[in-house]
Structure formats: C-alpha cells, structure tokens
Scaffold this motif. Structure first.
Motif, PDB file in Angstrom:
ATOM      1  N   GLN A   1      -5.039   6.842   2.594  1.00 47.98           N
ATOM      2  CA  GLN A   1      -3.927   5.919   2.849  1.00 47.98           C
ATOM      3  C   GLN A   1      -3.226   6.239   4.167  1.00 47.98           C
ATOM      4  O   GLN A   1      -2.037   5.961   4.345  1.00 47.98           O
ATOM      5  CB  GLN A   1      -2.931   5.979   1.690  1.00 47.98           C
TER       6      GLN A   1
ATOM      7  N   ASN B   1      -1.539  12.597   0.192  1.00 51.09           N
ATOM      8  CA  ASN B   1      -2.651  11.732   0.575  1.00 51.09           C
ATOM      9  C   ASN B   1      -3.864  12.550   1.002  1.00 51.09           C
ATOM     10  O   ASN B   1      -4.992  12.277   0.576  1.00 51.09           O
ATOM     11  CB  ASN B   1      -2.206  10.817   1.718  1.00 51.09           C
TER      12      ASN B   1
ATOM     13  N   CYS C   1      -1.128   3.275   6.221  1.00 46.27           N
ATOM     14  CA  CYS C   1       0.221   2.861   5.832  1.00 46.27           C
ATOM     15  C   CYS C   1       1.235   3.982   6.053  1.00 46.27           C
ATOM     16  O   CYS C   1       2.389   3.733   6.412  1.00 46.27           O
ATOM     17  CB  CYS C   1       0.245   2.376   4.375  1.00 46.27           C
TER      18      CYS C   1
ATOM     19  N   ASP D   1       0.839  -1.210   0.000  1.00 46.46           N
ATOM     20  CA  ASP D   1       0.000   0.000   0.000  1.00 46.46           C
ATOM     21  C   ASP D   1       0.869   1.253   0.000  1.00 46.46           C
ATOM     22  O   ASP D   1       0.602   2.211  -0.738  1.00 46.46           O
ATOM     23  CB  ASP D   1      -0.913   0.014   1.233  1.00 46.46           C
TER      24      ASP D   1
END
Length: 771
Positions: A392, A385, A395, A319
């Motif tokens: 995300q 992000n 991660c 990811d």
C-alpha cells in the motif's frame, strides 16, 4: 497480534474487509441555489430504496453502497450511483452539489424537510422536525461521507483462535472494535487534515459562523488556515453540548448513552453525532441490538466530500482508510481521564487551523508540532505496510506528501479556487464538469462494464428504482432482482420467467418461425432450405439473377447472411451458401423483399421501440479511402465490441468485401463527398450498422402487425424484423423476415440517431417489479 497476521494470513486476506460508503449531497439549481423540488419520484419510496434515498431534506440525496470486500468494487458502485443521480436530476436541470457545506440556502422555514410514506415515514418525519427546531435547518444540510468498515471474518476468527482467549467470539469482536474506535477518536485529527475539504462558507450560511471567518468577497467567507469547517466548533453539525460516551465496554457504552437520554442531552442513541459510531445488526433498536448481537461494523463520519472527485471521495483515500483501520487496531493505547477531551481539542484545532505550519496539538497532555506528529503516525502505518507486505506504498506516500506539502491538500487547493471564483462558482464549475463527464459516458454502468450492454441497461434501471440487484454470473449475464420479498432471475436482460421454454426454441428455428407466422396470416418471404453445400450447388441455379437472401437457419446477429438485392451469378450465390454453412449445417434461401428493415421491440403487450437499422456504411469526403472512413467512424464513443458498447465497430470481413466488389469498389476506393457507401446488405447492428429510432414516426398499423407476430409465439419479449417500403403508409408492401427471442435492447436504448428509450423500465414492468 501483528505476528499472528504475519504468520497466519496472506496480505490479501489481511486487507480483505467489509467496505461501504454513504455519500450525502444537495440538489441545486444551475445558479447554485438549493433546489426546493421534491425528491425525484423515479427513486421510489425513500424508506425502501436501498441505494438512493434522502437525509434530512427533500433536497438532500443520500447514496448508499452495499457492503463490498474490496475498495475497487466499493468505489465503482459508488460511481455508478453517482452517475445515476447526476443523470436523473439533470432531467430537471439540477446539479449535484459537490461540497459538504451548503450552497446558497434560504431561511429555515423554506428548507423542505423530507417526507415519507406510512407509519415508519411519520416517525422519520417527526424526528427530522425535532432536529429542525433543535439544531436549525442550515446545519442539517451539511453533507459528508460516512465510511463503513468491518474486519473480514477470516481476519477476526484467525486472531481470536490464535490468541486462545476464553472470551466469546462476540465479546472478542466487541473488544477489537472498541479499541479501533478509541484510537480513531485519538487520531481523527489526522483524517481531518488529510481529507478535510471545507475551507469556507457561502454567505447564506449561519451569521455567527460567518463571523469566525474572513470575508473574501463573491459571497464567500474563508478560514485562513482551516481545513474543515464541517468539523469546526461553529460551522459543523454537532450536539448542543460535548458528550463523551464511555467506550470501555459495550455495557458501559450503553449505560452512558442511556444517561444522556435521561438527562435530555439527546432524544435517542442515533442523535449522538460522534465522529465514529458503533453500528448494530438492528438499526431500529440500536442499544438492545448492540447488547445482544454485538458490534457489526464501525461508521466513520469525519470525512468531508472531496470536491475534486466526482464520487465525493477518492479511491486512494479509501485505500488509505483500509490500512489506517489496521494501524488503529495494532497501535497501543494510553488511558487518562481526559483523553476524549484532548482528542476533541485536536479535532477542532486541525479543522480550524490545520494548514498553519506551526500548529501544535496535545499528545498525551503534551504539546507537539502537528506536522511532526503526523509524520510519526504515517511512518508507523508505513512500517505496518512493509512488515506485512501489504503493498500500500502509493496511498501512504500520497498522505505523507500532503503532510510535507500542505499546498497539495484538498482544503488548500479548494481555498485557492474559492478565493478566485467564490464559493458558488468554484463548486458549480466542478458540478457541471461532473455532469458533462457522466453524460458523455452515460451508457456505461461503472462496475458492470464487462456485462453485456442490454444487461447494464436493466441493472441501471433497477438500481435507480431501488430494486435490489444481486449479480449471479457476469460471464452469463445473470442477475437476481429483489423487491418486497419477491425474487426474479434474469439472463441477458430479456430472458425471464415471463416467457415459456418453448418460445425461444421455436424462434431460433427460422423454418418453424415462418410456418407459424404463415398460419397466423402474416406475410413472410418464400424460399427453401438446404442441408448440404452439395444440395445448394445443385439447386441454386434456378435463383441465378433473382433477388434473394441466403442465410443460416438458426443464427442471430446477422451472422452469415448474404443479400443479393440486384441478383447474383451462380458463383456469387455459391459463395453466399459457403459463408452461411460456416454458421449452421442448414441454410435458407429466400426471396428478397424490397424496402427498409425495421426492428420492432415488444415487451408485454406493447411495442416499446421501433428502430431502422441502416446497414454498415460510410459517407465519403472526397479525400479518404473507404478503409480510412471506416477507421474514423469506428472512433465514435458508442462503437466497440458490440457487447460492452451500443454499436459494433465496422469490420471488412469476407461478406463486406464481396458486397463492395459487387459495387465495383474496394477498401481503397475514395467515395465522392457526401456519397453514402453501403458495406453490407444486411442491416444488423452487430455487423456495424447504424441504429435510427423510428418509434414515434412508425404507423401504428405496423406496430399491431409486430404485436400479432409476438403473440403468435406467446412471447413477452420479442424483436420482430419487418421490411417496409413506406413506414407511413399502412397499404405499403411488407414482410416479416425474422423474430428474435432475446432481442438486443441497447440499440434502442442508445440509438445512433434519434431518441433514447428507457427500456429497463419496460423490462421491470413486464416481469411485474414496477407498475
């Protein structure tokens, strides 16, 4: 560019990219020594199996996923391949070494170089022999993860069109990928820190490399602050001299590679052991293909095997790599003459000293604290992000935590284990745990859990043997199989082109089935059919007290069947008729044949498995009720819904309740210890029965009877149900009660008792895809 993504694309489409993983790994003995046996023949021709092949050595397996467009699919397929390899090499009592650096290895002259077939094979072998001379065999055994990445077509075309550039789409793509590559080289040290997992070496490795580390006993050498010996200056697998290709353009790159070859630095383009590679469409003509068709994807070779994950790489790391590649595209660049040399200095520094808290790296010719720079990079990734709403966070936070708490990194965690147990035992413990995990779940194929079990059996066998599998429709269990240019479509594992159209039509009609069997001299029970409940009510009186079976005319899986092996009252027979009519508009009543029921499975011209199906049952313990015993038995890992598990959970439906009532029992009765209580008269697995393998015990006479029955219908795949009083005696009374054109194979593949049968192979053999 980020504004184009923000305004013209959804978060889902931004993250949709092409992903592929290649995972290398060594086969080892239970003692942690390199397995010197040949590559398992079940995996077929190494040059033709698209999923499971070798790398440098016969002892070094390489797993290759196809291209997927989601991280989950990629990881699941990698896990499926990993489980297959663990299972197959486990047959020879071998383990899949989880560590990037080699196990206990012999001298170079004992390391088996991979052998291949044909002219292509000779070239592959010759290339490896040159590598052995040039770099030595021990370095060649280093294994890792190759992460293959390409931006989605929608992603690239949207940016290209919105930018309104005059350059061709090919040139635009090349420019995009070259920028990502250059930035990856600049920031690869961060990936080495975050995913490095080779803090030490076994003492059978190269002596000069051992001297760069500290001897901690247990045949183990460790680097005090190192994260990745695989990426270090001594232990890793690198070219003899540092090479710096020109990544300004494809033309400049090709020119620089040709110069390296002309100077004798490398023999061909693929010998450039860069941390990231430009991948062409034609692998056999790398440079020509790059010039003609451009860059197809990027191959990142930095990532160590993660010993803490069975697949060698954690899904959360995949990811992160996805959004990290996006960051590399959006991040600016600063050029100066020695930027590649600076990036290499940082790579080695982090590989050898990454866990040291005060480590400094070169950032545009200036020394900066590694931890501060890592925080800054990850903050930028977090901003991308958040701005693009990619969700995300998980991660990214995980990576930030690894920076802030170095003790959570893979390298630090493994270093502690290796200090305690030594290199061999620490990694063998992992390998054995993964084998145990794979064995426990061996009937379930990761990524295909929602497919029926029989189809999973076929897909697993095809993947193992290098037959390309293309899922067509999961809800209908249709796959396409490809090998050597030939295609075969298969539905539900055994519906194939080998059988003609009329065969299943005949078998699904139980009346016609009985007539054809009788015409071929095969015994079937006498009986008659009823077309309405009123007709049954009028005619069933003559069967009162007789041992009979009442069942629907055209159903499978034991649905609607009632067995009266002690005879039945008119009321009971009428109830049996009512249940049967719930499943069909025509029902049958037949004489009951005494004995036990056996399922004979035929494929092609042979009986490949025989099974006794014991009716749904429980065994008393003197304390628990029948319902409690059922609940406990249903906890067996093989029991589920019957389509995604080898066995069906037992349910007390109307038929089972009636069967118990005839025995003077209910679900609240408490059977005596050791007493088996049957819950149904029919023995179908789909109604909770137990599968008991009898393939090797069955007298061959009855197998010939089963084959004769299948041949009567011209069936290549057939399940024949035969009632036998004594399976060992050819003179025993018997009768054929049913034929099935789409037989469930999973109950033979994973029986409740007895030997498992490799029926995926028999299917592939019957349709001509294996010998």
């Amino acid at each position: 560019m980020i504004e184009i993504l923000k305004n013209k694309m959804t978060p889902e489409s931004i993250l949709t990219a092409g992903f592929g993983v290649e995972r290398e790994g060594l086969r080892v003995t239970p003692q942690g020594r390199l397995a010197l046996t040949p590559h398992p023949p079940i995996f077929g021709d190494k040059l033709k199996n698209p999923y499971i092949t070798t790398d440098f050595s016969e002892s070094q397996i390489e797993l290759v996923t196809p291209v997927f467009y989601s991280v989950d699919e990629t990881y699941d397929f990698l896990e499926a391949l990993t489980d297959i390899v663990i299972g197959e090499i486990g047959v020879n009592n071998e383990l899949f070494w989880p560590y990037s650096m080699p196990c206990s290895i012999p001298d170079d002259n004992q390391i088996p170089i991979a052998s291949y077939q044909g002219e292509e094979g000779k070239k592959a072998r010759a290339y490896r022999e040159k590598l052995m001379v040039k770099y030595g065999g021990k370095r060649q055994l280093i294994s890792g993860i190759h992460y293959n990445f390409s931006f989605g077509e929608e992603f690239l075309t949207t940016i290209w069109q919105e930018l309104g550039t005059q350059e061709s789409y090919k040139d635009f793509k090349d420019r995009i990928y070259l920028k990502v590559l250059r930035n990856f080289l600049r920031y690869r040290w961060l990936i080495i820190y975050l995913m490095g997992c080779t803090p030490g070496l076994h003492n059978s490795y190269i002596e000069e490399c051992l001297q760069c580390m500290g001897d901690c006993g247990n045949e183990t050498y460790l680097s005090p602050g190192g994260t990745s010996a695989r990426n270090g200056s001594c232990s890793g697998y690198k070219n003899e001299i540092d090479l710096y290709p020109d990544y300004s353009s494809i033309k400049d790159y090709i020119r620089s590679i040709n110069e390296f070859v002309e100077r004798g630095d490398i023999s061909e383009a693929k010998e450039l052991y860069a941390q990231i590679r430009l991948k062409p469409k034609d692998y056999k003509n790398v440079l020509d293909s790059l010039a003609a068709e451009g860059i197809q994807y990027l191959e990142i070779r930095t990532i160590d095997l993660n010993v803490f994950d069975k697949c060698g790489i954690a899904k959360i790391d995949l990811d992160f790599m996805n959004i990290f590649m996006l960051f590399l595209l959006l991040e600016g660049e600063e050029f100066f003459d020695t930027w590649q040399q600076e990036a290499l200095i940082n790579e080695v520094a982090v590989a050898e000293h990454g866990l040291e808290p005060d480590l400094e790296l070169l950032d545009h010719r200036h020394w900066t604290l590694k931890s501060a720079w890592a925080e800054d990079i990850l903050e930028k990734v977090a901003e991308v992000n958040e701005y693009l709403d990619l969700k995300q966070d998980r991660c990214i936070k995980e990576m930030q935590n690894r920076v802030r708490q170095p003790e959570t990194t893979y390298a630090h965690r493994l270093k502690l284990l290796m200090q305690q147990k030594g290199c061999l035992d620490a990694n063998l413990e992992m390998a054995k745990a993964y084998k145990k995990q794979s064995d426990a779940d061996h009937y379930r194929l990761k990524g295909f859990e929602n497919w029926e079990m029989s189809t999973q059996v076929l897909i697993k066998e095809a993947l193992t043997r290098g037959i390309k599998v293309i899922p067509m429709d999961a809800s209908d269990n249709i796959v396409r199989l490809e090998k050597d240019g030939r295609r075969e479509y298969v539905k539900q594992a055994t519906k194939t082109s080998a059988d003609n159209y009329v065969t299943p039509l005949l078998m699904e009609n139980k009346v016609v089935t009985k007539k054809i069997l009788q015409e071929n001299g095969l015994p079937v029970p006498d009986g008659e059919e009823y077309f309405s409940f009123m007709e049954a009510k009028q005619k069933l009186t003559k069967y009162v007290g007789n041992k009979v079976v009442i069942k629907p005319k055209s159903t499978n899986f034991g649905l609607g069947i009632c067995i009266f092996d002690q005879g039945g009252t008119l009321e009971e027979l009428l109830e049996g008729a009512r249940i049967a009519f719930e499943h069909d508009n025509t029902i049958l009543i037949e004489d009951y044949i005494p004995g036990l029921e056996y399922r004979f499975l035929t494929m092609g011209d042979e009986v490949v498995a025989v099974l006794h199906r014991r009716p749904a049952n429980v065994v008393g313990d003197g304390v628990s009720t029948i319902q409690q015993l059922i609940d406990e038995k249903n906890k067996h890992p093989y029991r589920g819904d019957g389509h995604t598990s080898p066995l069906k959970k037992i349910e007390l439906d109307d038929q089972a309740q009636m069967f118990l009532k005839k025995q003077g029992l209910s679900n609240q009765s408490i059977p005596a210890k050791g007493k088996m209580v049957l819950l149904r008269g029919n023995s179908n697995i789909s109604t909770g029965g137990d599968s008991v393998d009898f393939t090797d015990q069955m007298h061959p006479y009855f197998s010939e009877i089963a084959l004769k029955a299948a041949r009567a219908f011209g069936a290549k795949f057939c399940g024949i149900d035969i009632i036998l009083e004594d399976y060992r005696n050819p003179d025993s009374n018997y009768g054929i009660i049913e034929l099935n054109f789409n037989p469930m194979i999973v109950m033979h593949a994973y029986p409740y008792e007895g030997q498992e049968r490799r029926l995926g192979y028999n299917i592939l053999k019957t349709i001509g895809l294996v010998d």
